[in-house]
Design a protein around this motif. Structure first.
Motif, PDB file in Angstrom:
ATOM      1  N   THR A 125      37.043  44.016  41.000  1.00  0.00           N
ATOM      2  CA  THR A 125      37.071  43.822  42.453  1.00  0.00           C
ATOM      3  C   THR A 125      37.567  42.416  42.764  1.00  0.00           C
ATOM      4  O   THR A 125      37.198  41.453  42.094  1.00  0.00           O
ATOM      5  CB  THR A 125      35.667  44.022  43.060  1.00  0.00           C
ATOM      6  OG1 THR A 125      35.261  45.386  42.840  1.00  0.00           O
ATOM      7  CG2 THR A 125      35.661  43.733  44.557  1.00  0.00           C
ATOM      8  N   ARG A 126      38.422  42.310  43.782  1.00  0.00           N
ATOM      9  CA  ARG A 126      38.904  41.003  44.246  1.00  0.00           C
ATOM     10  C   ARG A 126      38.909  40.994  45.769  1.00  0.00           C
ATOM     11  O   ARG A 126      39.485  41.865  46.407  1.00  0.00           O
ATOM     12  CB  ARG A 126      40.318  40.726  43.725  1.00  0.00           C
ATOM     13  CG  ARG A 126      40.847  39.341  44.108  1.00  0.00           C
ATOM     14  CD  ARG A 126      40.109  38.243  43.382  1.00  0.00           C
ATOM     15  NE  ARG A 126      40.740  36.942  43.566  1.00  0.00           N
ATOM     16  CZ  ARG A 126      40.213  35.940  44.270  1.00  0.00           C
ATOM     17  NH1 ARG A 126      39.029  36.092  44.849  1.00  0.00           N
ATOM     18  NH2 ARG A 126      40.850  34.796  44.357  1.00  0.00           N
ATOM     19  N   ARG A 127      38.226  39.995  46.320  1.00  0.00           N
ATOM     20  CA  ARG A 127      38.126  39.858  47.775  1.00  0.00           C
ATOM     21  C   ARG A 127      38.759  38.544  48.219  1.00  0.00           C
ATOM     22  O   ARG A 127      38.695  37.544  47.512  1.00  0.00           O
ATOM     23  CB  ARG A 127      36.667  39.900  48.232  1.00  0.00           C
ATOM     24  CG  ARG A 127      35.910  41.152  47.835  1.00  0.00           C
ATOM     25  CD  ARG A 127      34.499  41.146  48.403  1.00  0.00           C
ATOM     26  NE  ARG A 127      33.713  42.285  47.917  1.00  0.00           N
ATOM     27  CZ  ARG A 127      32.963  42.256  46.829  1.00  0.00           C
ATOM     28  NH1 ARG A 127      32.887  41.143  46.099  1.00  0.00           N
ATOM     29  NH2 ARG A 127      32.287  43.327  46.448  1.00  0.00           N
ATOM     30  N   THR A 168      39.088  43.152  51.184  1.00  0.00           N
ATOM     31  CA  THR A 168      38.952  43.573  49.786  1.00  0.00           C
ATOM     32  C   THR A 168      40.294  44.085  49.298  1.00  0.00           C
ATOM     33  O   THR A 168      40.748  45.164  49.692  1.00  0.00           O
ATOM     34  CB  THR A 168      37.880  44.667  49.645  1.00  0.00           C
ATOM     35  OG1 THR A 168      36.617  44.160  50.101  1.00  0.00           O
ATOM     36  CG2 THR A 168      37.739  45.099  48.189  1.00  0.00           C
ATOM     37  N   ASP A 192      39.173  47.191  44.815  1.00  0.00           N
ATOM     38  CA  ASP A 192      37.812  47.669  45.032  1.00  0.00           C
ATOM     39  C   ASP A 192      37.358  48.530  43.854  1.00  0.00           C
ATOM     40  O   ASP A 192      37.499  49.747  43.846  1.00  0.00           O
ATOM     41  CB  ASP A 192      37.767  48.474  46.338  1.00  0.00           C
ATOM     42  CG  ASP A 192      36.363  48.921  46.702  1.00  0.00           C
ATOM     43  OD1 ASP A 192      35.388  48.394  46.121  1.00  0.00           O
ATOM     44  OD2 ASP A 192      36.234  49.796  47.569  1.00  0.00           O
ATOM     45  N   ASP A 198      36.199  38.940  41.387  1.00  0.00           N
ATOM     46  CA  ASP A 198      34.865  38.685  41.913  1.00  0.00           C
ATOM     47  C   ASP A 198      33.825  39.508  41.167  1.00  0.00           C
ATOM     48  O   ASP A 198      32.667  39.098  41.049  1.00  0.00           O
ATOM     49  CB  ASP A 198      34.819  39.016  43.414  1.00  0.00           C
ATOM     50  CG  ASP A 198      35.724  38.105  44.218  1.00  0.00           C
ATOM     51  OD1 ASP A 198      35.533  36.879  44.148  1.00  0.00           O
ATOM     52  OD2 ASP A 198      36.635  38.608  44.904  1.00  0.00           O
ATOM     53  N   GLY A 251      42.994  49.977  47.334  1.00  0.00           N
ATOM     54  CA  GLY A 251      42.290  49.077  46.422  1.00  0.00           C
ATOM     55  C   GLY A 251      41.790  49.738  45.157  1.00  0.00           C
ATOM     56  O   GLY A 251      41.079  49.105  44.372  1.00  0.00           O
TER      57      GLY A 251
END
Length: 353
Positions: free
Chosen positions: A21-23, A28, A31, A67, A225
């Motif tokens: 996951t990268r926000r 986002t 996901d 993340d 995502g």
């Protein structure tokens, strides 16, 4: 001879992403992505602009960190490691060559300055650089400036610079995007041939469904995502598992099932452009699902013609007719027709995807 010409014994997967996951603030980008790149494979990652394709590559390469989730190569977790210790090759879309260096000096740069076991013997460096240039079809180009060669040649220099350091996997960020159509087709063949010779896995990111299906031994579709399907190209094209995958193939009409007379009332139906027939209203053969639509216009594409229709709910529908075996009647702009298809040509999807 490149050490990466030997596959790693006992390993079937080179790269594994688990729940990545990268926000960016409230946005986002990725996901919970799960992705596996097998050993000795050309994998294409297909996604629309803004889908997070480049973000995914940057996480794998170490230019950014996830993340959440884990990234591993041959079972060894690499997230948290600096980029120069990951043994990953990265071919950028803009090639990222040093304009003040010659072709050979660009290829030699990584050998001289890599963090692990830099090579100091000039003769060995030259020999390895020459071998890499020969591999990509640029033998004899080493003395030239990168500004004095074509775009396709610059791309091959960037690839040689990556391969000379014997990476465990090569990441390619839309590598054909800056090339003209004829050169793209040629480079597709060359990239596949180079990868097959080296037996190193490539992860090739693209927004072109044609490029992904042509290049990939396996194609993963990134949407919302997440990876919504990862399959062999033929399976992905003929049997998308969900509407999100089908939409990325630019070959499927997707419309609410309720539009289709005699069809299911829930979910969405997908039918390929080339599997829809057109008849005047009331002339549909018995047993064929159909829906009413207005003919808008046509587009001639050489061996095929593309016809555009608007369904009653506003959905745009496309029908492909192969001119060697034409099947559509004469169409009048603004007139209404029934679009119909064989029951087994339809795929029905439920849910938001």
């Amino acid at each position: 001879m490149f050490a990466c010409e030997k596959s790693i014994n006992g390993e079937t997967d080179v790269l594994t992403l688990s729940r990545v996951t990268r926000r960016y603030g409230a946005n986002t980008a990725l996901d919970g992505v799960d992705l596996v790149v097998p050993d000795n494979t050309y994998m294409a990652l297909l996604g629309a602009s803004g889908a997070g394709k480049t973000t995914l590559l940057r996480l794998i390469a170490g230019f950014e960190e996830p993340d959440q989730g884990e990234i591993a190569i041959h079972g060894e977790r690499i997230d948290g490691q600096p980029p120069h210790l990951r043994d990953i090759g990265f071919v950028f879309q803009n090639f990222a060559l040093f304009p003040h260096l010659t072709v050979a000096q660009n290829v030699e740069f990584g050998l001289r300055h890599r963090a692990r076991a830099p090579i100091t013997d000039d003769a060995e460096i030259r020999a390895r650089a020459e071998a890499a240039l020969e591999l990509v079809g640029l033998a004899g180009f080493g003395h030239r400036g990168v500004g004095a060669i074509s775009g396709g040649q610059r791309q091959r220099v960037a690839l040689a610079r990556t391969l000379v350091c014997e990476p465990r996997i090569v990441l390619l960020d839309e590598p054909l995007g800056a090339l003209d159509a004829n050169l793209r087709a040629r480079m597709c063949d060359e990239l596949r041939a180079i990868r097959e010779r080296l037996k190193v896995s490539f992860l090739h990111v693209t927004g072109s469904e044609t490029e992904a299906l042509t290049m990939g031994d396996e194609v993963a579709v990134l949407a919302g995502g997440r990876i919504v399907q990862s399959d062999a190209p033929e399976m992905l094209f003929t049997a998308p598992r969900n509407a999100a995958a089908a939409r990325h193939l630019n070959a499927w009409n997707i419309f609410p099932a309720g539009l289709c007379a005699g069809g299911a009332a829930q979910g969405e139906i997908a039918v390929r452009f080339d599997q829809i027939d057109v008849s005047p209203p009331g002339a549909v053969p018995d047993g064929r699902p159909h829906l009413a639509a207005q003919y808008l216009t046509g587009e001639f594409n050489g061996p095929t013609a593309l016809s555009f229709f608007r369904a009653e709910d506003g959905t745009l529908l496309q029908v492909v007719d192969h001119l060697s075996t034409p099947r559509l009647p004469e169409l009048t702009e603004g007139a209404r027709y029934d679009l119909h298809f064989a029951p087994d040509a339809a795929r029905q999807f439920h849910g938001a995807a």
